[in-house]
Design a protein around this motif. Structure first.
Motif, PDB file in Angstrom:
ATOM      1  N   LEU A  89       0.797  -1.117  -0.091  1.00  0.00           N
ATOM      2  CA  LEU A  89      -0.089  -0.070  -0.003  1.00  0.00           C
ATOM      3  C   LEU A  89       0.887   1.580   0.142  1.00  0.00           C
ATOM      4  CD1 LEU A  89      -2.667   1.422   0.337  1.00  0.00           C
ATOM      5  CD2 LEU A  89      -2.426   1.208   3.026  1.00  0.00           C
ATOM      6  N   VAL A  90       1.713   1.414   1.062  1.00  0.00           N
ATOM      7  CA  VAL A  90       2.764   2.378   1.104  1.00  0.00           C
ATOM      8  C   VAL A  90       3.515   2.802  -0.385  1.00  0.00           C
ATOM      9  CG1 VAL A  90       4.673   3.585   2.275  1.00  0.00           C
ATOM     10  CG2 VAL A  90       2.577   2.304   3.510  1.00  0.00           C
ATOM     11  N   ILE A 116      -0.878   3.939 -13.253  1.00  0.00           N
ATOM     12  CA  ILE A 116      -1.742   2.802 -13.311  1.00  0.00           C
ATOM     13  C   ILE A 116      -2.081   2.550 -14.623  1.00  0.00           C
ATOM     14  CG2 ILE A 116      -3.516   1.063 -12.316  1.00  0.00           C
ATOM     15  CD1 ILE A 116      -3.241   2.954  -9.821  1.00  0.00           C
ATOM     16  N   ALA A 117      -1.886   1.345 -15.315  1.00  0.00           N
ATOM     17  CA  ALA A 117      -2.089   1.226 -16.890  1.00  0.00           C
ATOM     18  C   ALA A 117      -3.599   0.680 -16.807  1.00  0.00           C
ATOM     19  CB  ALA A 117      -1.398  -0.180 -17.250  1.00  0.00           C
ATOM     20  N   GLU A 162     -10.107  -0.460  -9.716  1.00  0.00           N
ATOM     21  CA  GLU A 162     -10.018  -1.681  -9.442  1.00  0.00           C
ATOM     22  C   GLU A 162      -8.939  -2.104  -8.793  1.00  0.00           C
ATOM     23  OE1 GLU A 162     -10.333  -5.458 -12.470  1.00  0.00           O
ATOM     24  OE2 GLU A 162      -9.870  -3.582 -13.211  1.00  0.00           O
ATOM     25  N   PHE A 163      -7.738  -1.305  -9.133  1.00  0.00           N
ATOM     26  CA  PHE A 163      -6.396  -1.571  -8.347  1.00  0.00           C
ATOM     27  C   PHE A 163      -6.652  -1.231  -6.970  1.00  0.00           C
ATOM     28  CE2 PHE A 163      -2.389  -0.120  -6.451  1.00  0.00           C
ATOM     29  CZ  PHE A 163      -1.643  -1.191  -6.726  1.00  0.00           C
ATOM     30  N   TRP A 164      -7.245  -0.041  -6.527  1.00  0.00           N
ATOM     31  CA  TRP A 164      -7.442   0.241  -5.163  1.00  0.00           C
ATOM     32  C   TRP A 164      -8.234  -0.702  -4.485  1.00  0.00           C
ATOM     33  CZ3 TRP A 164      -3.166   2.529  -3.577  1.00  0.00           C
ATOM     34  CH2 TRP A 164      -2.581   3.208  -4.236  1.00  0.00           C
ATOM     35  N   GLY A 165      -9.185  -1.004  -5.289  1.00  0.00           N
ATOM     36  CA  GLY A 165     -10.332  -2.086  -4.652  1.00  0.00           C
ATOM     37  C   GLY A 165      -9.669  -3.415  -4.144  1.00  0.00           C
ATOM     38  N   ASN A 182      -0.769  -6.691  -9.942  1.00  0.00           N
ATOM     39  CA  ASN A 182       0.317  -6.395 -10.776  1.00  0.00           C
ATOM     40  C   ASN A 182      -0.063  -6.300 -12.273  1.00  0.00           C
ATOM     41  OD1 ASN A 182       2.790  -5.824  -9.991  1.00  0.00           O
ATOM     42  ND2 ASN A 182       3.845  -7.892 -10.051  1.00  0.00           N
ATOM     43  N   GLN A 183      -1.081  -7.082 -12.556  1.00  0.00           N
ATOM     44  CA  GLN A 183      -1.561  -7.065 -13.956  1.00  0.00           C
ATOM     45  C   GLN A 183      -2.322  -5.615 -14.274  1.00  0.00           C
ATOM     46  OE1 GLN A 183      -4.090 -10.344 -13.948  1.00  0.00           O
ATOM     47  NE2 GLN A 183      -2.666 -11.867 -14.725  1.00  0.00           N
ATOM     48  N   ILE A 184      -3.200  -5.110 -13.351  1.00  0.00           N
ATOM     49  CA  ILE A 184      -3.799  -3.885 -13.675  1.00  0.00           C
ATOM     50  C   ILE A 184      -2.549  -2.564 -13.648  1.00  0.00           C
ATOM     51  CG2 ILE A 184      -5.332  -2.253 -12.272  1.00  0.00           C
ATOM     52  CD1 ILE A 184      -6.693  -4.692 -10.922  1.00  0.00           C
TER      53      ILE A 184
END
Length: 117
Positions: free
Chosen positions: A48-49, A61-62, A67-70, A113-115
């Motif tokens: 997170l940090v 973020i690609a 979605e990533f943060w969720g 990682n994919q996101i």
């Protein structure tokens, strides 16, 4: 794959094996199993940090940011919920719930990682 993923890979698998072996040996959740899940939570907090620092530094973020943060917030809640469960239900089956946290965190880190990339 970045270093954050590999940290969660190592810690998550070690935690899963530790908790699964304790469950197979019919032991109740103890300090070792709960602390191993705590290590998974700590590695997710590092993720997170690191992610916040990367975003502040200008890295994009690609995929979809929400979605990533969720995924990250959900992954952070899982160890807390599993430890709460293991404190309420002090049976060997709680160790299997704790074991699921490491694998789940690993899968969610792979997806994050994919996101990101």
């Amino acid at each position: 794959m970045d270093a954050y993923f590999y940290i969660i890979l190592g810690v998550g698998l070690l935690s899963t094996v530790t908790c699964a072996v304790a469950g197979i040996l019919k032991k109740a959740p103890n300090d070792v199993t709960i602390l191993s899940v705590g290590a998974v939570e700590l590695s997710l907090l590092v993720y997170l940090v690191g992610s916040i620092v990367r975003v502040i530094a200008g890295e994009q973020i690609a995929g979809e940011a929400w979605e990533f943060w969720g995924y990250l917030v959900t992954a952070l809640m899982l160890p807390v919920a599993a430890v709460y469960w293991s404190i309420l239900e002090r049976t060997r089956w709680s160790n299997f719930v704790l074991a699921a946290v490491g694998v789940t965190a690993l899968v969610m880190a792979a997806r994050m990682n994919q996101i990101w990339y």
